[in-house]
Design a protein around this motif. Structure first.
Motif, PDB file in Angstrom:
ATOM      1  N   THR A 118     -18.177  -4.365   8.549  1.00 34.21           N
ATOM      2  CA  THR A 118     -17.654  -3.868   7.277  1.00 34.21           C
ATOM      3  C   THR A 118     -16.371  -3.105   7.583  1.00 34.21           C
ATOM      4  O   THR A 118     -16.343  -2.246   8.472  1.00 34.21           O
ATOM      5  CB  THR A 118     -18.667  -2.933   6.588  1.00 34.21           C
ATOM      6  N   TRP A 119     -15.323  -3.429   6.858  1.00 35.06           N
ATOM      7  CA  TRP A 119     -14.015  -2.823   7.081  1.00 35.06           C
ATOM      8  C   TRP A 119     -13.770  -1.729   6.045  1.00 35.06           C
ATOM      9  O   TRP A 119     -14.033  -1.928   4.853  1.00 35.06           O
ATOM     10  CB  TRP A 119     -12.907  -3.876   6.976  1.00 35.06           C
ATOM     11  N   TYR A 120     -13.223  -0.608   6.493  1.00 38.64           N
ATOM     12  CA  TYR A 120     -12.910   0.513   5.599  1.00 38.64           C
ATOM     13  C   TYR A 120     -11.407   0.728   5.619  1.00 38.64           C
ATOM     14  O   TYR A 120     -10.828   1.145   6.628  1.00 38.64           O
ATOM     15  CB  TYR A 120     -13.662   1.766   6.042  1.00 38.64           C
ATOM     16  N   VAL A 121     -10.791   0.405   4.482  1.00 35.72           N
ATOM     17  CA  VAL A 121      -9.327   0.377   4.380  1.00 35.72           C
ATOM     18  C   VAL A 121      -8.912   1.191   3.163  1.00 35.72           C
ATOM     19  O   VAL A 121      -9.514   1.069   2.086  1.00 35.72           O
ATOM     20  CB  VAL A 121      -8.814  -1.066   4.253  1.00 35.72           C
ATOM     21  N   GLN A 122      -7.864   1.986   3.312  1.00 32.83           N
ATOM     22  CA  GLN A 122      -7.330   2.734   2.186  1.00 32.83           C
ATOM     23  C   GLN A 122      -6.609   1.761   1.252  1.00 32.83           C
ATOM     24  O   GLN A 122      -5.655   1.107   1.635  1.00 32.83           O
ATOM     25  CB  GLN A 122      -6.378   3.825   2.675  1.00 32.83           C
ATOM     26  N   GLU A 123      -7.102   1.661   0.028  1.00 31.51           N
ATOM     27  CA  GLU A 123      -6.580   0.671  -0.919  1.00 31.51           C
ATOM     28  C   GLU A 123      -5.098   0.874  -1.200  1.00 31.51           C
ATOM     29  O   GLU A 123      -4.331  -0.098  -1.278  1.00 31.51           O
ATOM     30  CB  GLU A 123      -7.374   0.747  -2.226  1.00 31.51           C
ATOM     31  N   ARG A 124      -4.655   2.116  -1.327  1.00 27.69           N
ATOM     32  CA  ARG A 124      -3.243   2.369  -1.634  1.00 27.69           C
ATOM     33  C   ARG A 124      -2.346   2.017  -0.452  1.00 27.69           C
ATOM     34  O   ARG A 124      -1.215   1.551  -0.643  1.00 27.69           O
ATOM     35  CB  ARG A 124      -3.055   3.832  -2.037  1.00 27.69           C
ATOM     36  N   GLU A 125      -2.838   2.197   0.773  1.00 26.39           N
ATOM     37  CA  GLU A 125      -2.080   1.798   1.954  1.00 26.39           C
ATOM     38  C   GLU A 125      -1.901   0.278   1.978  1.00 26.39           C
ATOM     39  O   GLU A 125      -0.815  -0.229   2.265  1.00 26.39           O
ATOM     40  CB  GLU A 125      -2.784   2.272   3.229  1.00 26.39           C
ATOM     41  N   PHE A 126      -2.967  -0.447   1.659  1.00 30.56           N
ATOM     42  CA  PHE A 126      -2.891  -1.905   1.644  1.00 30.56           C
ATOM     43  C   PHE A 126      -1.903  -2.385   0.583  1.00 30.56           C
ATOM     44  O   PHE A 126      -1.055  -3.245   0.853  1.00 30.56           O
ATOM     45  CB  PHE A 126      -4.272  -2.492   1.376  1.00 30.56           C
ATOM     46  N   ALA A 127      -1.989  -1.827  -0.617  1.00 31.35           N
ATOM     47  CA  ALA A 127      -1.099  -2.238  -1.701  1.00 31.35           C
ATOM     48  C   ALA A 127       0.356  -1.927  -1.355  1.00 31.35           C
ATOM     49  O   ALA A 127       1.254  -2.759  -1.581  1.00 31.35           O
ATOM     50  CB  ALA A 127      -1.500  -1.540  -3.000  1.00 31.35           C
ATOM     51  N   SER A 174       2.482   7.448   7.595  1.00 33.09           N
ATOM     52  CA  SER A 174       2.789   6.427   6.595  1.00 33.09           C
ATOM     53  C   SER A 174       2.390   7.016   5.244  1.00 33.09           C
ATOM     54  O   SER A 174       1.715   8.044   5.182  1.00 33.09           O
ATOM     55  CB  SER A 174       2.048   5.118   6.871  1.00 33.09           C
ATOM     56  N   LYS A 175       2.774   6.367   4.165  1.00 29.83           N
ATOM     57  CA  LYS A 175       2.611   6.983   2.850  1.00 29.83           C
ATOM     58  C   LYS A 175       1.155   7.284   2.517  1.00 29.83           C
ATOM     59  O   LYS A 175       0.844   8.303   1.888  1.00 29.83           O
ATOM     60  CB  LYS A 175       3.226   6.077   1.773  1.00 29.83           C
ATOM     61  N   PHE A 176       0.235   6.402   2.955  1.00 29.09           N
ATOM     62  CA  PHE A 176      -1.180   6.596   2.634  1.00 29.09           C
ATOM     63  C   PHE A 176      -2.056   6.552   3.891  1.00 29.09           C
ATOM     64  O   PHE A 176      -3.182   6.065   3.864  1.00 29.09           O
ATOM     65  CB  PHE A 176      -1.633   5.550   1.608  1.00 29.09           C
ATOM     66  N   HIS A 177      -1.539   7.071   4.970  1.00 33.06           N
ATOM     67  CA  HIS A 177      -2.268   7.190   6.223  1.00 33.06           C
ATOM     68  C   HIS A 177      -3.537   8.018   6.001  1.00 33.06           C
ATOM     69  O   HIS A 177      -3.566   8.956   5.211  1.00 33.06           O
ATOM     70  CB  HIS A 177      -1.354   7.884   7.235  1.00 33.06           C
TER      71      HIS A 177
END
Length: 251
Positions: A118-127, A174-177
Motif C-alpha cells: 500500500t502506497w502513501y502519497v501526499q495528494e497535493r504533491e502528486f497533483a 518541495s511545495k507539499f513535502h
C-alpha cells in the motif's frame, strides 16, 4: 524496530539536477562543476511488528547486470519485494521517486516496483508534480500511481496511519513535502526526507538555495533536532554518506 539503509551509492549534483555517480575513494569533488553537492541516495526499510515499510524509492537505476537496484538491495537484506507492505513517500523528486516504477526492456512501458504494498502519497504533491513537470519531477516515473488501486492519498496537513505512523506536511523543500514518525514500543523513528537530509545540517543554521522555502527548512531542522534529542528519536538521513542512521545502531 529494525532499520536497513538501502544505499544506491554516492553522487554529485549541480544546477543541472543531474545525478552523477561519484567514487569517494578515488575521485576529487573539486574536479566536478563549481557548486556540486556530494550526496548519498539512500531509501530505508523499517521492519516493525506490523509491517515492512519502505521510505522513498531512490533513483530507480539498474545495477551493472541490468537488475533493478532497489530490489537487489532488498534481496541482500533478505527481503523480497512482495514482503514490503507499505511505501511511504516524502515527495516526488526524481531521486526519491525514480524507483516507483521499473522500465520494461523496451524502455517505454513501466510497471509498479511494489505492487503488493500500500502506497502513501501526499495528494497535493502528486497533483503539483503532474501539473508542473520539471528536471526535478519526472512524471513518467510515478504517473502510474494515479491509476493504482492501492494508493492511499493523504489529503490532510497531518494525520495517523494505522495507529502508529504519523505524517505531517511541511512544504519547505518541495511545495507539499511530508515527513514521517514511526512509533512502536516506546521507540520513535523520524524520517525528514529532504528537509532533514543530513546529520550535519541538523547541527548548523543555513538556508539552502535548492529548497522551496529554505528559511522554513532551517527552522524545522532546528525544531526537530531539539525535539528529537529530548524524545530520543532515531533519525534517518536520506542523503548522508557518513551517518545515515543517528544515533548509530548497535548490534
Amino acid at each position: 524496530m529494525k532499520i536497513i539503509p538501502l544505499s544506491e551509492g554516492s553522487f554529485t549534483i549541480d544546477k543541472t539536477k543531474v545525478f552523477v555517480p561519484f567514487d569517494t575513494s578515488s575521485e576529487e569533488l573539486n574536479n566536478r562543476p563549481i557548486g556540486s553537492l556530494l550526496v548519498e541516495i539512500q531509501p530505508f526499510l523499517v521492519i516493525t511488528e506490523k509491517d515492512v515499510i519502505l521510505l522513498d524509492t531512490g533513483l530507480g537505476y539498474n545495477d551493472r547486470n541490468g537488475a533493478f537496484q532497489l530490489h537487489q538491495n532488498l534481496a541482500k537484506a533478505g527481503i523480497q519485494p512482495s514482503q514490503v507492505t507499505k511505501v511511504l513517500m516524502s515527495h516526488l523528486h526524481k531521486d526519491h521517486a525514480g524507483g516507483v516504477t521499473i522500465k520494461q526492456e523496451n524502455g517505454h512501458d513501466r510497471f509498479l516496483s511494489f505492487p503488493y504494498a500500500t502506497w502513501y502519497v501526499q495528494e497535493r504533491e502528486f497533483a503539483y508534480a503532474m501539473e508542473t513537470g520539471s528536471a526535478s519531477y519526472l512524471t513518467e516515473d510515478f504517473s502510474i500511481l494515479g491509476e493504482f488501486s492501492k494508493v492511499v492519498w493523504l489529503t490532510d496537513d497531518e494525520g495517523l496511519i494505522d495507529g502508529y505512523i504519523r505524517y505531517q506536511v511541511t512544504g519547505a523543500h518541495s511545495k507539499f513535502h511530508q515527513v514521517f514518525w514511526i512509533e512502536e514500543n516506546g521507540q520513535t523513528i523520524f524520517f525528514g526526507g529532504d528537509v532533514a537530509p543530513q546529520l550535519q545540517q541538523m547541527k548548523s543554521r543555513f538556508v539552502a538555495k535548492y529548497d522551496f522555502d529554505g528559511k522554513k527548512s532551517m527552522e524545522l531542522r532546528r525544531q526537530w533536532w531539539e525535539e528529537g534529542q529530548a524524545g530520543n528519536w532515531t533519525f534517518l538521513f536520506y542523503h548522508d554518506i557518513k551517518s545515515p542512521v543517528w544515533p548509530e545502531q548497535r548490534g
